[in-house]
Structure formats: structure tokens, C-alpha cells
Motif scaffolding. Structure first.
Motif, mmCIF file in Angstrom:
data_model
loop_
_atom_site.group_PDB
_atom_site.id
_atom_site.type_symbol
_atom_site.label_atom_id
_atom_site.label_comp_id
_atom_site.label_asym_id
_atom_site.label_seq_id
_atom_site.Cartn_x
_atom_site.Cartn_y
_atom_site.Cartn_z
ATOM 1 N N GLU A 1 -5.510 -2.446 15.698
ATOM 2 C CA GLU A 1 -4.345 -2.685 15.531
ATOM 3 C C GLU A 1 -3.784 -4.070 15.911
ATOM 4 O O GLU A 1 -3.285 -4.653 15.597
ATOM 5 C CB GLU A 1 -3.080 -1.946 15.713
ATOM 6 N N MET B 1 -2.271 5.580 12.031
ATOM 7 C CA MET B 1 -1.566 4.799 12.436
ATOM 8 C C MET B 1 -0.530 4.869 13.048
ATOM 9 O O MET B 1 -0.238 3.297 13.998
ATOM 10 C CB MET B 1 -1.478 3.803 10.704
ATOM 11 N N SER C 1 -5.763 -2.540 9.912
ATOM 12 C CA SER C 1 -6.188 -1.546 10.857
ATOM 13 C C SER C 1 -5.313 -0.075 10.919
ATOM 14 O O SER C 1 -5.046 0.461 11.146
ATOM 15 C CB SER C 1 -5.259 -2.253 11.861
ATOM 16 N N ASN C 2 -6.103 0.153 9.384
ATOM 17 C CA ASN C 2 -6.389 1.341 9.292
ATOM 18 C C ASN C 2 -6.755 2.820 9.107
ATOM 19 O O ASN C 2 -7.995 3.282 8.436
ATOM 20 C CB ASN C 2 -5.996 1.890 7.579
ATOM 21 N N ALA D 1 0.956 0.736 14.067
ATOM 22 C CA ALA D 1 0.724 0.169 13.100
ATOM 23 C C ALA D 1 1.673 -0.017 11.634
ATOM 24 O O ALA D 1 2.446 0.846 11.999
ATOM 25 C CB ALA D 1 -0.823 0.215 12.668
ATOM 26 N N GLN E 1 -1.393 -0.452 2.971
ATOM 27 C CA GLN E 1 -0.790 -1.038 5.008
ATOM 28 C C GLN E 1 -0.834 -2.494 4.295
ATOM 29 O O GLN E 1 -1.288 -3.541 3.927
ATOM 30 C CB GLN E 1 -1.933 -1.267 5.757
ATOM 31 N N LYS F 1 -2.331 -7.840 14.902
ATOM 32 C CA LYS F 1 -1.764 -8.270 15.559
ATOM 33 C C LYS F 1 -2.142 -10.299 15.843
ATOM 34 O O LYS F 1 -1.501 -11.232 15.922
ATOM 35 C CB LYS F 1 -1.024 -8.361 16.923
ATOM 36 N N GLU G 1 -8.543 3.022 16.520
ATOM 37 C CA GLU G 1 -6.797 1.922 16.167
ATOM 38 C C GLU G 1 -6.461 1.226 16.771
ATOM 39 O O GLU G 1 -5.540 0.005 16.226
ATOM 40 C CB GLU G 1 -5.729 3.155 15.721
#
Ligand SMILES: Cc1cc2nc3c(=O)[nH]c(=O)nc-3n(C[C@H](O)[C@H](O)[C@H](O)COP(=O)(O)OP(=O)(O)OC[C@H]3O[C@@H](n4cnc5c(N)ncnc54)[C@H](O)[C@@H]3O)c2cc1C
Length: 416
Positions: free
Chosen positions: A93, A137, A81-82, A142, A174, A97, A89
Motif C-alpha cells: 500500500e 486490505m 496492493s491487494n 487500501a 481494487q 501511494k 499489505e
């Protein structure tokens, strides 16, 4: 049937006679509340969340081929999720999850592996850009971590540091990113949706839409007409061809993207690595193969196979950061059809036809989006309003100029 360690042991001791098919093979009914076109990751995830979150059970997924035969089973399995921009974003993200709890949600081993993703930095300007991205992020909840060259040397000693054309200056990591076994995602969602009453109809091609007085009444298929209260299209690379049947021209082009797998090697890569001075990304599968890819082929096509110049280009990218990859033999390669949107970001929206909804424009980043895309599309189909993380994914952004130009490249799919 619930899968568990106990069940695996019991079946192993009793000759594996107790396994049931993972999903039914039903005949299409005359009418459903919701019909989803496309049995890829996004279509199946939509069906699962419609049934499990939004209480919709009279749902069918119509697939012209077989489950997992499209891009969901052809990608290089990377999740992350970068992203930089606000429109993207929070959505990606949310997706990450959902990946983190996916196997428990589906009761299915999708081999979700948060082995981390490392974007290599090769210049000071690139470091500035990655610092900005990392901060964006973190602001969106994130995780992001900036690594120095010394830290990269310690974690990835096999990279080419000392005589590289593009020296490595650091990296943006990440740690929660990683890989997921791609076709298991399709199978897991299909099984979970089926167990809640969703009909998954394979070998059934949608050939047209029945529209009367501006309302979509259902779909014409190779197995006859299927009526529907609402129709959701999630056919990825075939989006333009399908929506043309509803009289729509899309801000999407179809391009080929190739993937490559080497022979099996002993564990060498700890996670996903991306080259910052060219287009190359690589991880190692649990079977040991190096799984890698690069740019799209660069011309419009609906063929699921690629061209040789890109094979050379991708392999050169690999050689530039880790010359040892040149010793590995290439085992397999294939192509998939990418639905490249004009700003590189997706669309999850209503159409001008009442009851007809669209999900597409995933470019080569749609696999990581699968859970959030399914969740958001289910929300739109069930409630007729966008999910809070997908409010920017509208058709009219191309008319009003509110593009989500993540890469700042404008409307050039080959540069996204
Ligand atoms: C080589 C490659 C590498 C990639 N790597 C990554 C990656 O590392 N990370 C990432 O996030 N993304 C990646 N992607 C992108 C990702 O795979 C796609 O964006 C995503 O899978 C698309 O959504 P989907 O799974 O629903 O598509 P698909 O699996 O293609 O599903 C669409 C389905 O619609 C069906 N269909 C089409 N027309 C009709 C019709 N008329 N009637 C009925 N059914 C129809 C098709 O048969 C197909 O099964 C990659 C893609 C490729 C090709």
C-alpha cells in the motif's frame, strides 16, 4: 532540464534541438559511499530515494547491461496492493501511494494509469477468501470492493458468463490498481537519480566482492575495482548467482516467466482482469495490444525466453474467460528471470558480511513494489535499520519459521 508541456511545444516549434540526454554516461570513480548493483527498477529507485530522501549523493548504480533491459522492462506492468498478510499489505500500500505521486516526484511521464484491477471469483469458497482479503486490505488503509455477478456483467459484458467451464460469480476490485509503462519507470528513476549526482554506469558487470576481515570494501567489476562504504545488491533474477560470489546460498530459485502482447485492438478492456480459476491476467496497453501472462515455466533457468507448453496454457486461460481473445493475433512474447523466494515474499536485509546488503526474492510481483522497495532499501542502506513497512522482509524468517506465506502454498515457488 525540467520537462513540461511548455517545453514540448517549444521543442516542437524549434526542431527538437534542445533536448539533452536523460542521464550522463560517467566513468566509474575509485570510491563511492554507496554502490548499488543492478540498474533495474529497484536499484534505480533505491538510488533516487538515497539522493532525494536520505541526502546521499556519492552513489553509483552498476548495471551489467543497459537500463531497462531486465525485468523492469519485461513485466506486464500491473500495479496493485491487494495483499492479505500483515508483513506484505502495508508495504504494497505504501508502494501504491508512491506510484500515485511518482510522476510529480520524478518530473517524468511514466503513464501511471489507475484503471483498476478486477480479480474474478468462480466459487463460493473463493468469494469467502476474497472477502477476507478485501477486509485485510481495508484494515490496512487500501481500497477494496466486492462485486456481484450482475455488477461484473454490467462492467465487463465481453466475459464468458453463460457457457463457461468456470462460471463467474463476482469479483474483488481494487479501483486504485492499474498499470504503469514499465520501461519509463526505469528511465524516470535513472534521470531523477542522475540529476542529483548519482553515477549510472552501464555495461559494467560486477564479478565479485572484495571482503576483508568480514567487511565488504567494494566490488570487482569488468571495468576494475570500485570501492564502496556500503554495497546494495538488487539484481532480481540474478540474485543467486551474484550472492554466491559472496559465499551466500539464498532461499531463492530462478524461473522464467513469459509475457505476451496481441496486435493492437480498439479499446475493449477497461482495466486489469485476472482469472480466478486458472492463472491468467490481462490488460490493454495504450497502443491497443492486449498484454497478458500466466504461470512461470516451472523449471529453474536463467534464459530470458520461454517454452511453448506455457504459451498454450496461458492462451487457454484467456479463452476460458473471454473467448473473443482467440480472434486476436499474438504479436510479441518474451521471458524474464524471476527471483522466486520460498514463501513468495521478498527480502530486504543486511547480510552476514558487514557493509553488504540484499534486496530480492520479488517473484513475479516486484514491479508494483518498485517505489516502496527503493524507498525501503535506501532507508536500510542510509540508516542501517529496516524501514517501518519492511521489517518482516528478513533473511532469518526462513530459519525461525516466520514465513510470509501469502498464498499458503509453503516453500514451492511454482505455486506462488
Ligand atoms: C514476464 C513478466 C511479467 C511480470 N509482470 C509483473 C506485473 O504485472 N506486476 C508486477 O508487480 N511484477 C511483475 N513482474 C515482476 C517484476 O518485473 C520484477 O519482480 C521486478 O522488475 C524485479 O526488479 P528489478 O526491476 O530491479 O529487476 P531487473 O530489471 O531485472 O533488474 C536487475 C538488474 O540487475 C542487472 N544485473 C544482474 N547481475 C548483475 C551483475 N553481476 N552486475 C551488474 N548488474 C547485474 C541485470 O542486468 C538487471 O538489469 C513480471 C516479470 C516478468 C518477467
Amino acid at each position: 532540464m525540467r520537462y513540461s508541456g511548455f517545453k514540448v511545444i517549444k521543442e516542437a516549434l524549434t526542431g527538437h534541438k534542445g533536448w539533452l540526454p536523460a542521464w550522463r554516461d560517467p566513468e566509474p570513480k575509485a570510491h563511492y559511499d554507496i554502490v548499488i548493483i543492478g540498474g533495474g527498477g529497484h536499484g534505480l529507485a533505491t538510488a533516487h530515494y538515497l539522493a532525494s530522501v536520505y541526502g546521499q549523493h556519492r552513489v553509483a548504480v552498476i548495471e551489467k547491461g543497459w537500463i531497462g533491459g531486465g525485468n523492469v522492462g519485461r513485466n506486464t506492468t500491473i500495479i496493485r496492493s491487494n495483499y492479505l498478510l500483515d508483513g506484505n499489505e502495508p508495504f504494497y500500500e505504501f508502494s501504491l501511494k508512491l506510484w500515485e505521486g511518482l510522476e510529480q516526484d520524478l518530473n517524468y511521464n511514466a503513464m501511471v494509469s489507475q484503471r483498476g484491477i478486477m480479480n474474478l471469483i468462480h466459487s463460493d469458497a473463493q468469494r469467502d477468501a476474497f472477502v477476507r482479503r478485501g477486509n485485510a486490505m481495508i484494515l490496512n488503509g487500501a481500497d477494496a470492493e466486492l462485486l456481484s455477478e450482475a455488477q461484473i456483467r454490467q462492467e465487463y459484458p465481453f466475459l464468458n458468463f453463460d457457457d463457461a467451464r468456470f462460471p463467474i460469480k463476482g469479483g474483488l476490485a481494487q479501483r486504485r490498481g492499474g498499470t504503469v509503462r514499465h520501461d519509463a519507470v526505469a528511465w524516470g528513476y535513472a534521470r531523477a537519480a542522475d540529476s542529483r549526482g548519482v553515477d549510472i554506469i552501464q555495461n559494467c558487470e560486477v564479478t565479485g566482492f572484495r571482503v576483508e576481515n568480514g567487511k565488504c570494501l567494494g566490488v570487482e567489476t569488468s571495468r576494475g575495482f570500485i570501492g564502496a562504504g556500503r554495497v546494495g545488491c538488487a539484481v532480481a533474477g540474478n540474485s543467486s548467482r551474484l550472492m554466491a560470489k559472496a559465499g551466500m546460498g539464498l532461499p531463492i530459485e530462478s524461473h522464467v516467466l513469459q509475457a505476451f502482447v496481441s496486435e493492437g485492438l480498439k479499446p475493449v478492456l477497461p482495466g486489469v482482469i485476472t482469472f480466478g480459476a486458472g492463472h491468467f491476467y490481462v490488460s490493454q496497453s495504450d497502443k491497443g495490444g492486449l498484454v497478458f501472462g500466466g504461470d512461470i515455466d516451472g523449471y529453474n533457468s536463467y534464459a530470458q525466453r520461454g517454452n511453448l507448453p506455457v504459451v498454450e496454457d496461458v492462451c487457454e486461460g484467456g479463452m476460458a474467460i473471454m473467448p473473443m481473445i482467440g480472434r486476436a493475433r499474438l504479436l510479441r512474447m518474451w521471458g524474464g528471470i524471476m527471483d522466486m523466494s520460498m514463501d513468495g515474499s521478498p527480502i530486504i536485509d543486511r547480510t552476514h558480511i558487514d557493509g553488504l546488503y540484499f534486496n530480492g526474492g520479488w517473484c513475479y510481483g516486484g514491479f508494483k513494489a518498485t517505489p516502496a522497495s527503493g524507498h525501503a532499501f535506501a532507508h536500510l542502506l542510509a540508516r542501517d535499520e529496516p524501514h517501518e513497512t519492511a521489517t518482516a522482509y528478513r533473511f532469518d524468517r526462513f530459519r525461525t519459521g516466520h514465513m510470509i506465506d501469502e498464498k499458503g502454498m509453503g516453500n514451492q515457488p511454482n505455486l506462488h
